[in-house]
Motif scaffolding. Sequence first.
Motif, mmCIF file in Angstrom:
data_model
loop_
_atom_site.group_PDB
_atom_site.id
_atom_site.type_symbol
_atom_site.label_atom_id
_atom_site.label_comp_id
_atom_site.label_asym_id
_atom_site.label_seq_id
_atom_site.Cartn_x
_atom_site.Cartn_y
_atom_site.Cartn_z
ATOM 1 N N SER A 11 1.074 -0.995 0.020
ATOM 2 C CA SER A 11 -0.093 -0.112 -0.100
ATOM 3 C C SER A 11 0.607 1.026 -0.419
ATOM 4 C CB SER A 11 -0.922 -0.219 0.754
ATOM 5 O OG SER A 11 -2.130 0.710 1.656
ATOM 6 N N ASP A 12 0.296 2.101 -1.002
ATOM 7 C CA ASP A 12 1.459 3.689 -0.753
ATOM 8 C C ASP A 12 0.352 4.531 0.637
ATOM 9 O OD1 ASP A 12 2.848 2.817 -2.830
ATOM 10 O OD2 ASP A 12 1.483 3.495 -4.180
ATOM 11 N N ASN A 13 -0.564 4.075 0.638
ATOM 12 C CA ASN A 13 -1.840 4.785 1.894
ATOM 13 C C ASN A 13 -1.442 4.354 3.318
ATOM 14 O OD1 ASN A 13 -2.579 6.604 -0.686
ATOM 15 N ND2 ASN A 13 -4.046 5.160 -1.015
ATOM 16 N N VAL A 14 -0.893 3.548 3.240
ATOM 17 C CA VAL A 14 -0.554 3.027 4.915
ATOM 18 C C VAL A 14 1.042 3.202 5.364
ATOM 19 C CG1 VAL A 14 -1.519 0.955 6.446
ATOM 20 C CG2 VAL A 14 -3.056 1.234 4.803
ATOM 21 N N SER A 15 1.056 3.410 6.548
ATOM 22 C CA SER A 15 2.750 3.912 7.365
ATOM 23 C C SER A 15 2.347 3.302 8.567
ATOM 24 C CB SER A 15 2.826 4.770 6.690
ATOM 25 O OG SER A 15 2.032 6.064 7.612
ATOM 26 N N SER A 16 3.572 3.312 8.949
ATOM 27 C CA SER A 16 4.071 3.998 10.776
ATOM 28 C C SER A 16 4.465 4.812 10.795
ATOM 29 C CB SER A 16 4.864 2.225 10.995
ATOM 30 O OG SER A 16 5.579 2.087 12.102
ATOM 31 N N VAL A 95 -4.002 -4.489 9.470
ATOM 32 C CA VAL A 95 -4.385 -4.091 9.532
ATOM 33 C C VAL A 95 -4.792 -3.033 7.902
ATOM 34 C CG1 VAL A 95 -4.254 -1.140 9.769
ATOM 35 C CG2 VAL A 95 -4.765 -2.941 11.974
ATOM 36 N N GLN A 96 -3.340 -3.033 7.154
ATOM 37 C CA GLN A 96 -2.923 -2.366 5.878
ATOM 38 C C GLN A 96 -3.934 -3.427 4.653
ATOM 39 O OE1 GLN A 96 1.350 -1.801 4.434
ATOM 40 N NE2 GLN A 96 0.972 -3.442 3.238
ATOM 41 N N ALA A 97 -4.025 -4.668 5.287
ATOM 42 C CA ALA A 97 -4.814 -5.418 4.117
ATOM 43 C C ALA A 97 -6.080 -5.236 4.263
ATOM 44 C CB ALA A 97 -4.489 -6.964 4.272
ATOM 45 N N THR A 98 -6.490 -5.369 5.423
ATOM 46 C CA THR A 98 -8.337 -4.115 5.743
ATOM 47 C C THR A 98 -8.568 -3.687 4.625
ATOM 48 O OG1 THR A 98 -8.685 -5.508 7.631
ATOM 49 C CG2 THR A 98 -10.431 -4.525 7.034
ATOM 50 N N ILE A 99 -7.292 -2.037 5.171
ATOM 51 C CA ILE A 99 -7.836 -1.327 4.559
ATOM 52 C C ILE A 99 -7.700 -1.096 2.621
ATOM 53 C CG2 ILE A 99 -6.987 1.048 3.991
ATOM 54 C CD1 ILE A 99 -5.537 1.299 7.613
ATOM 55 N N PRO A 120 -8.955 6.733 2.199
ATOM 56 C CA PRO A 120 -8.588 7.440 3.302
ATOM 57 C C PRO A 120 -6.456 6.697 3.246
ATOM 58 C CG PRO A 120 -9.591 5.562 4.119
ATOM 59 C CD PRO A 120 -9.114 5.825 2.629
ATOM 60 N N ARG A 121 -5.691 7.245 4.356
ATOM 61 C CA ARG A 121 -5.125 6.876 4.789
ATOM 62 C C ARG A 121 -5.014 6.489 5.833
ATOM 63 N NH1 ARG A 121 -0.429 8.955 2.382
ATOM 64 N NH2 ARG A 121 0.689 7.759 4.249
ATOM 65 N N GLY A 122 -3.449 5.384 6.166
ATOM 66 C CA GLY A 122 -4.163 4.482 7.143
ATOM 67 C C GLY A 122 -2.450 5.087 8.026
ATOM 68 N N THR A 123 -2.514 5.190 9.080
ATOM 69 C CA THR A 123 -1.340 5.057 10.372
ATOM 70 C C THR A 123 -1.567 3.858 11.274
ATOM 71 O OG1 THR A 123 -1.178 7.338 9.381
ATOM 72 C CG2 THR A 123 0.370 6.908 11.934
ATOM 73 N N LEU A 124 -0.538 3.279 11.678
ATOM 74 C CA LEU A 124 -0.527 2.122 12.447
ATOM 75 C C LEU A 124 0.558 3.279 13.259
ATOM 76 C CD1 LEU A 124 -0.424 0.133 10.513
ATOM 77 C CD2 LEU A 124 -1.063 -1.103 12.497
ATOM 78 N N TYR A 182 -12.924 2.587 8.708
ATOM 79 C CA TYR A 182 -13.422 3.220 7.125
ATOM 80 C C TYR A 182 -14.659 3.891 6.877
ATOM 81 C CZ TYR A 182 -11.794 2.972 2.429
ATOM 82 O OH TYR A 182 -11.516 2.902 0.730
ATOM 83 N N GLY A 183 -15.806 2.733 7.677
ATOM 84 C CA GLY A 183 -16.950 3.517 7.980
ATOM 85 C C GLY A 183 -17.038 4.713 7.922
ATOM 86 N N HIS A 184 -16.420 5.455 8.809
ATOM 87 C CA HIS A 184 -16.532 6.759 9.369
ATOM 88 C C HIS A 184 -15.653 8.086 7.887
ATOM 89 C CE1 HIS A 184 -17.891 6.271 13.309
ATOM 90 N NE2 HIS A 184 -17.070 5.264 13.669
ATOM 91 N N HIS A 185 -14.931 7.384 7.632
ATOM 92 C CA HIS A 185 -14.349 7.509 6.589
ATOM 93 C C HIS A 185 -15.569 8.295 5.041
ATOM 94 C CE1 HIS A 185 -11.501 9.621 3.402
ATOM 95 N NE2 HIS A 185 -11.793 8.480 2.194
ATOM 96 N N ILE A 186 -16.766 6.544 4.831
ATOM 97 C CA ILE A 186 -17.163 6.987 4.058
ATOM 98 C C ILE A 186 -18.290 8.738 4.488
ATOM 99 C CG2 ILE A 186 -19.414 6.390 2.886
ATOM 100 C CD1 ILE A 186 -16.227 5.427 1.990
#
Length: 306
Positions: A11-16, A95-99, A120-124, A182-186
């Motif tokens: 993913s390009d959108n999920v990071s730590s 988490v990354q795979a689910t996003i 959205p982006r995802g951050t752990l 993710y639902g809150h992002h929608i």
Amino acid sequence: MTFNPNAEIRSDNVSSSGGGGGMLGGGRGPRGRIALGGGGGCLLLIIVIIYALAGGNPLELLGGTTTGQEQPVTGEALAGCETGEDANRRDDCLVQATIESADSFWSQAAPAAGIDFSEPRGTLYPGQVQTGCGPATSAVGPFYCPADATIYIDASFFEELESRYGASGGQLSKMYVVAHEYGHHIQNLDGTMSRIDRSGTGPQSDGVRLELQADCYAGLWTRHATSTVDENGTAMLAPLTRQDIEDALSGASAVGDDHIQGEVAGGEVNPDSWTHGSSEQRRTWFLRGYEEGTYQACDTFSEAEV
């Protein structure tokens, strides 16, 4: 519910942020706690986590500030999170795979519902993180920040979801948390967050309806998750089992207001104070999304009672 071992989950959108890309699911990160108040009140930590799971800005409770301006958060890519096999072994990769799977689903479902979609982006964040909504620590738990359109998760929360809140610990129980955020992002994209009055409390309040709608969206993603594909067209997830659904319902029940107030905190159950819904409400709306399988079925705000 498991990921296809051969599925591509890069993913390009999920990071730590703050801890690199190492394994986060194997132990608990720093999690500051505040003791019980007098009279059998709830742990502040519990209140904050539940408030955050509802899509609220947890920094309002922790004394932080919201900038009101979008501040993209940058971090390191998750090391070793490349395939579904990694997601089946590691919670940060899950988490990354689910996003990524939710991206695949909502990139089609949202435009079909008239929503101008963006991922959205995802951050752990083991430890602490700077967000578009202000600074946060692991005590906040999973939350969505609309200011930077980012889902923030300390993956060690999944262990607490099982050990403290009583969820089953199954994979879909964990995925439910991510899909809910993710639902809150929608809800942010379609304007729901900005339209409603979130000042009230109680089982029929707008805040509870927002929470239950996100649960419904999590169920909606679950219904279609096995049809989501990676960039190569490979199915991302294996077929669902009945146990998978039970795991998701276990996760939803674990964060019900009545369960938190009574069984977890050992206090009195006070429906007038609810901001997120009972365990039964949360199960009901997750199942509504899963069984009916449409965006329109999740309109909690048009229901006389939820």
